[in-house]
Design a protein around this motif. Structure first.
Motif, PDB file in Angstrom:
ATOM      1  N   GLU A 113       1.010  -1.295  -0.055  1.00  0.00           N
ATOM      2  CA  GLU A 113       0.106  -0.023   0.102  1.00  0.00           C
ATOM      3  C   GLU A 113       0.712   1.281  -0.060  1.00  0.00           C
ATOM      4  OE1 GLU A 113      -4.125  -1.387   2.218  1.00  0.00           O
ATOM      5  OE2 GLU A 113      -2.106  -1.084   3.644  1.00  0.00           O
ATOM      6  N   LEU A 114       2.048   1.339   0.622  1.00  0.00           N
ATOM      7  CA  LEU A 114       2.925   2.371   0.576  1.00  0.00           C
ATOM      8  C   LEU A 114       3.474   2.751  -0.474  1.00  0.00           C
ATOM      9  CD1 LEU A 114       4.639   1.823   4.091  1.00  0.00           C
ATOM     10  CD2 LEU A 114       3.214   3.725   3.484  1.00  0.00           C
ATOM     11  N   ALA A 115       3.963   1.285  -1.234  1.00  0.00           N
ATOM     12  CA  ALA A 115       4.483   1.363  -2.732  1.00  0.00           C
ATOM     13  C   ALA A 115       3.537   2.102  -3.736  1.00  0.00           C
ATOM     14  CB  ALA A 115       4.884   0.015  -3.055  1.00  0.00           C
ATOM     15  N   ASP A 116       2.150   1.624  -3.584  1.00  0.00           N
ATOM     16  CA  ASP A 116       1.251   2.313  -4.452  1.00  0.00           C
ATOM     17  C   ASP A 116       1.203   4.040  -4.255  1.00  0.00           C
ATOM     18  OD1 ASP A 116       0.398  -0.019  -5.082  1.00  0.00           O
ATOM     19  OD2 ASP A 116      -1.222  -0.363  -4.021  1.00  0.00           O
ATOM     20  N   ARG A 117       1.544   4.326  -2.981  1.00  0.00           N
ATOM     21  CA  ARG A 117       1.611   5.893  -2.654  1.00  0.00           C
ATOM     22  C   ARG A 117       2.978   6.404  -3.091  1.00  0.00           C
ATOM     23  NH1 ARG A 117      -2.475   7.474   1.882  1.00  0.00           N
ATOM     24  NH2 ARG A 117      -3.700   5.749   1.913  1.00  0.00           N
ATOM     25  N   GLY A 118       3.680   5.704  -3.579  1.00  0.00           N
ATOM     26  CA  GLY A 118       5.185   6.022  -3.930  1.00  0.00           C
ATOM     27  C   GLY A 118       5.930   6.188  -2.759  1.00  0.00           C
ATOM     28  N   LEU A 119       5.689   5.453  -1.804  1.00  0.00           N
ATOM     29  CA  LEU A 119       6.472   5.622  -0.729  1.00  0.00           C
ATOM     30  C   LEU A 119       7.136   4.175  -0.028  1.00  0.00           C
ATOM     31  CD1 LEU A 119       4.011   7.627   1.803  1.00  0.00           C
ATOM     32  CD2 LEU A 119       5.931   8.628   0.751  1.00  0.00           C
ATOM     33  N   ARG A 120       8.274   4.425   0.641  1.00  0.00           N
ATOM     34  CA  ARG A 120       8.895   3.226   1.513  1.00  0.00           C
ATOM     35  C   ARG A 120       8.715   3.583   2.960  1.00  0.00           C
ATOM     36  NH1 ARG A 120      14.598   3.333  -0.938  1.00  0.00           N
ATOM     37  NH2 ARG A 120      14.232   5.474  -0.400  1.00  0.00           N
ATOM     38  N   ARG A 121       8.768   2.554   3.583  1.00  0.00           N
ATOM     39  CA  ARG A 121       8.495   2.674   5.182  1.00  0.00           C
ATOM     40  C   ARG A 121       9.521   3.824   5.728  1.00  0.00           C
ATOM     41  NH1 ARG A 121       5.082   0.537   7.801  1.00  0.00           N
ATOM     42  NH2 ARG A 121       4.471  -0.968   6.301  1.00  0.00           N
ATOM     43  N   ILE A 137       8.526   7.393   5.359  1.00  0.00           N
ATOM     44  CA  ILE A 137       7.151   8.090   6.154  1.00  0.00           C
ATOM     45  C   ILE A 137       7.372   9.671   6.656  1.00  0.00           C
ATOM     46  CG2 ILE A 137       5.380   7.680   7.957  1.00  0.00           C
ATOM     47  CD1 ILE A 137       5.423   4.742   7.241  1.00  0.00           C
ATOM     48  N   ALA A 138       8.435   9.603   7.762  1.00  0.00           N
ATOM     49  CA  ALA A 138       8.582  10.671   8.611  1.00  0.00           C
ATOM     50  C   ALA A 138       8.990  12.044   7.525  1.00  0.00           C
ATOM     51  CB  ALA A 138       9.800  10.533   9.384  1.00  0.00           C
ATOM     52  N   ARG A 139       9.788  11.654   6.595  1.00  0.00           N
ATOM     53  CA  ARG A 139      10.211  12.550   5.509  1.00  0.00           C
ATOM     54  C   ARG A 139       9.015  13.111   4.820  1.00  0.00           C
ATOM     55  NH1 ARG A 139      14.313  10.399   2.469  1.00  0.00           N
ATOM     56  NH2 ARG A 139      15.552  10.930   4.209  1.00  0.00           N
ATOM     57  N   HIS A 140       8.010  12.137   4.462  1.00  0.00           N
ATOM     58  CA  HIS A 140       6.842  12.857   3.655  1.00  0.00           C
ATOM     59  C   HIS A 140       5.824  13.619   4.533  1.00  0.00           C
ATOM     60  CE1 HIS A 140       3.384  12.257   0.951  1.00  0.00           C
ATOM     61  NE2 HIS A 140       2.716  12.042   2.046  1.00  0.00           N
ATOM     62  N   VAL A 141       5.852  13.237   5.920  1.00  0.00           N
ATOM     63  CA  VAL A 141       4.777  13.881   6.596  1.00  0.00           C
ATOM     64  C   VAL A 141       5.536  15.076   7.046  1.00  0.00           C
ATOM     65  CG1 VAL A 141       3.835  14.152   8.931  1.00  0.00           C
ATOM     66  CG2 VAL A 141       3.764  11.844   7.485  1.00  0.00           C
ATOM     67  N   ALA A 142       6.745  15.299   7.255  1.00  0.00           N
ATOM     68  CA  ALA A 142       7.364  16.557   7.945  1.00  0.00           C
ATOM     69  C   ALA A 142       8.161  17.321   6.734  1.00  0.00           C
ATOM     70  CB  ALA A 142       8.024  16.314   9.135  1.00  0.00           C
ATOM     71  N   HIS A 143       7.834  17.069   5.431  1.00  0.00           N
ATOM     72  CA  HIS A 143       8.631  17.729   4.348  1.00  0.00           C
ATOM     73  C   HIS A 143       8.702  19.185   4.373  1.00  0.00           C
ATOM     74  CE1 HIS A 143       4.570  18.179   2.851  1.00  0.00           C
ATOM     75  NE2 HIS A 143       5.076  18.977   2.077  1.00  0.00           N
ATOM     76  N   ASP A 144       7.602  19.588   4.934  1.00  0.00           N
ATOM     77  CA  ASP A 144       7.839  21.533   4.876  1.00  0.00           C
ATOM     78  C   ASP A 144       8.799  21.908   5.964  1.00  0.00           C
ATOM     79  OD1 ASP A 144       5.848  20.254   6.455  1.00  0.00           O
ATOM     80  OD2 ASP A 144       4.461  22.123   6.177  1.00  0.00           O
ATOM     81  N   ASP A 145       8.749  21.104   7.116  1.00  0.00           N
ATOM     82  CA  ASP A 145       9.487  21.448   8.271  1.00  0.00           C
ATOM     83  C   ASP A 145      11.001  21.176   8.386  1.00  0.00           C
ATOM     84  OD1 ASP A 145       7.662  23.218   9.186  1.00  0.00           O
ATOM     85  OD2 ASP A 145       6.911  21.452  10.543  1.00  0.00           O
ATOM     86  N   TYR A 146      11.166  20.081   8.253  1.00  0.00           N
ATOM     87  CA  TYR A 146      12.540  19.436   8.356  1.00  0.00           C
ATOM     88  C   TYR A 146      13.542  19.130   7.215  1.00  0.00           C
ATOM     89  CZ  TYR A 146       9.996  18.838  12.698  1.00  0.00           C
ATOM     90  OH  TYR A 146       9.405  18.981  13.962  1.00  0.00           O
ATOM     91  N   TRP A 147      12.957  18.655   6.020  1.00  0.00           N
ATOM     92  CA  TRP A 147      13.621  18.261   4.993  1.00  0.00           C
ATOM     93  C   TRP A 147      13.285  19.209   3.911  1.00  0.00           C
ATOM     94  CZ3 TRP A 147      11.623  14.412   8.223  1.00  0.00           C
ATOM     95  CH2 TRP A 147      12.446  13.676   8.792  1.00  0.00           C
ATOM     96  N   ARG A 148      14.220  20.147   3.614  1.00  0.00           N
ATOM     97  CA  ARG A 148      13.736  21.028   2.552  1.00  0.00           C
ATOM     98  C   ARG A 148      14.786  20.879   1.519  1.00  0.00           C
ATOM     99  NH1 ARG A 148      11.026  26.002   4.878  1.00  0.00           N
ATOM    100  NH2 ARG A 148      10.459  25.459   6.956  1.00  0.00           N
TER     101      ARG A 148
END
Length: 70
Positions: A48-56, A59-70
């Protein structure tokens, strides 16, 4: 017996504390929202994560992309 009530002196403290309460409330609400997103995504299977283009590990980078990983 009589009860006497007097009006308490109005202090500026509640008015001064309001901006801080609003700021910290917004930060707290945002962190709760991000935490819920991380939990929800963590419950998904790897497929299901792969269908969304994510790996386990993303997840944190995807959720906090605007604050921590620029």
């Amino acid at each position: 017996m009589a009860f006497i009530t007097s009006a308490a002196a109005a202090t500026p403290l509640p008015r001064l504390a309001f901006p801080f309460k609003s700021l910290f409330g917004a930060i707290f609400d945002d962190s709760l929202s991000r935490g819920r997103q991380i939990i929800a995504l963590s419950k998904l299977s790897n497929e299901e994560l792969a269908d969304r283009g994510l790996r386990r590990g993303d997840i944190a980078r995807h959720v906090a992309h605007d604050d921590y990983w620029r």
